[in-house]
Design a protein around this motif. Sequence first.
Motif, PDB file in Angstrom:
ATOM      1  N   ASP A 160       2.423   2.672   3.280  1.00 61.83           N
ATOM      2  CA  ASP A 160       1.507   3.813   3.244  1.00 61.83           C
ATOM      3  C   ASP A 160       1.608   4.618   4.535  1.00 61.83           C
ATOM      4  O   ASP A 160       1.659   5.845   4.526  1.00 61.83           O
ATOM      5  CB  ASP A 160       0.077   3.306   3.044  1.00 61.83           C
ATOM      6  CG  ASP A 160      -0.932   4.444   2.962  1.00 61.83           C
ATOM      7  OD1 ASP A 160      -0.800   5.268   2.041  1.00 61.83           O
ATOM      8  OD2 ASP A 160      -1.824   4.521   3.812  1.00 61.83           O
TER       9      ASP A 160
ATOM     10  N   HIS B 146      -1.666   3.148  -4.825  1.00 58.48           N
ATOM     11  CA  HIS B 146      -1.524   4.566  -5.225  1.00 58.48           C
ATOM     12  C   HIS B 146      -0.206   5.016  -4.645  1.00 58.48           C
ATOM     13  O   HIS B 146       0.306   4.366  -3.727  1.00 58.48           O
ATOM     14  CB  HIS B 146      -2.666   5.412  -4.631  1.00 58.48           C
ATOM     15  CG  HIS B 146      -2.792   5.165  -3.160  1.00 58.48           C
ATOM     16  ND1 HIS B 146      -1.875   5.656  -2.234  1.00 58.48           N
ATOM     17  CD2 HIS B 146      -3.631   4.381  -2.451  1.00 58.48           C
ATOM     18  CE1 HIS B 146      -2.196   5.208  -1.043  1.00 58.48           C
ATOM     19  NE2 HIS B 146      -3.245   4.411  -1.131  1.00 58.48           N
TER      20      HIS B 146
ATOM     21  N   HIS C 155      -2.040  10.727  -0.304  1.00 53.07           N
ATOM     22  CA  HIS C 155      -2.147   9.953  -1.551  1.00 53.07           C
ATOM     23  C   HIS C 155      -2.174  10.870  -2.771  1.00 53.07           C
ATOM     24  O   HIS C 155      -2.672  11.981  -2.695  1.00 53.07           O
ATOM     25  CB  HIS C 155      -3.451   9.146  -1.572  1.00 53.07           C
ATOM     26  CG  HIS C 155      -3.604   8.218  -0.411  1.00 53.07           C
ATOM     27  ND1 HIS C 155      -4.714   7.445  -0.233  1.00 53.07           N
ATOM     28  CD2 HIS C 155      -2.787   7.925   0.621  1.00 53.07           C
ATOM     29  CE1 HIS C 155      -4.583   6.713   0.864  1.00 53.07           C
ATOM     30  NE2 HIS C 155      -3.419   7.006   1.409  1.00 53.07           N
TER      31      HIS C 155
ATOM     32  N   ASP D 101       0.816  -1.213   0.000  1.00 54.56           N
ATOM     33  CA  ASP D 101       0.000   0.000   0.000  1.00 54.56           C
ATOM     34  C   ASP D 101       0.853   1.267   0.000  1.00 54.56           C
ATOM     35  O   ASP D 101       1.712   1.452   0.848  1.00 54.56           O
ATOM     36  CB  ASP D 101      -0.924  -0.016   1.238  1.00 54.56           C
ATOM     37  CG  ASP D 101      -2.106   0.907   1.085  1.00 54.56           C
ATOM     38  OD1 ASP D 101      -1.901   2.126   0.933  1.00 54.56           O
ATOM     39  OD2 ASP D 101      -3.257   0.423   1.110  1.00 54.56           O
ATOM     40  N   GLY D 102       0.575   2.122  -0.969  1.00 56.74           N
ATOM     41  CA  GLY D 102       1.184   3.462  -0.987  1.00 56.74           C
ATOM     42  C   GLY D 102       2.692   3.514  -1.153  1.00 56.74           C
ATOM     43  O   GLY D 102       3.298   4.542  -0.846  1.00 56.74           O
TER      44      GLY D 102
HETATM   45 ZN   LIG Z   1      -3.633   2.811   0.026  1.00 54.13          ZN
END
Ligand SMILES: [Zn+2]
Length: 402
Positions: free
Chosen positions: A299, A344, A353, A9-10
Amino acid sequence: MKYLVILADGFADEPIERLGGKTPIMAANTPHIDKLCQMSKCGYLKTVPDSLHPGSEVANMTIMGYDAAKYYQGRGVLEASALGVDLEEGDLAFRCNLVSEEDGVLLNHSAGHISTEEADELIVSLNEQLGDDVVKFYTGVSYRHVMVIKGGQNGLSCTPPHDVPGERIDTILPKPGVDHPTAALLRQLMHRSNDLLNDHSVNVKRKQQGLPVANMIWPWSPGYKPQMPTLKEMYGINNGVVISAVDLIHGLGNFGGLQSVFVEGATGLYTTNYKGKADAAIEALSDNDYVFLHIEAPDEAGHEGDVELKIRTLEDIDEKVVKPCLEFLEKNKDELSIAFLPDHPTPCEIRTHTREYVPYMICRPGVEADSVAVYDEKSVYDGAFGFTDQTEFMKLFLSGKK
Ligand SMILES: [Zn+2]
């Protein structure tokens, strides 16, 4: 064929000056991710439709193969599902924060990350005093809860509370301001919750300890139960699982017809049990066709703006997740496809984000790798898949063909 998605994530980022213009993944030592890359085809993926915000729930929905612009119904319904709340037709579900209010100003969105135990006492009181056949509250985790209004009308504009700390509350209440019964009900509930929670024993204690009080509800991201087909209906995936520490991702999985797997020590932070999650994914592959392994840690590092921490999360993912998955792949060469990607970017510099395309790679038996030998935000420019739009990713993953 079986399918494993490893979702970091991220993790995607921007070049960082003090890393000599490298991004965190370029600076990190990630030999196993690169080895996977040398067996893969790469490309850039657009995960966020123009009409939606670049939230994790939106981007992950795309990666699971859903047209998010069509099916996205807000966070409330996903979190409700993760809490086991069964929504009926006409139920309008909200994410409901417990926030801190002082002198008409929204102090913070999290009530100082109140404990779930304290929050639960407040939710019980809210249900007793404000709940009825129409309004119900459900305890989630810490400051993150769910409220459902039976027969609620949408068309609401609710401000996410983390976007507006320090604002005067009367300027950021749910809209429209007139002639909308649900907006009027929301404003009334928020004010009444404030009266009720101000003097609640939980808050009296918190005040004495010098902690922020949780003296108001903040409902936002409303939606009705999404009419999402399952992955089986859409893609013929007979059975699959989601492994994650994040409620939203489990909620998505529920609507997609995927089972939830919970791993002990999976925290959603850099302290998470990476190895345990990888082991759970490998185990799940023995009797499932599709495994969505979601790792939140990079993230969180991005939101903290901590470059070194982000590098460390990537090195941990490389060593504790990708390495064992590669070993498993070695033994199951002909029957396992692996995709690796972020949902993202969460660039450390801006700590939030963005909606930029993300780099992705797919390793699939029988499909020849492209020339990309190192996996990062820049190198995949030479990838064979090129630029990929949203749900095309799932089709590529399942077919191997552009
Ligand atoms: Zn995310």
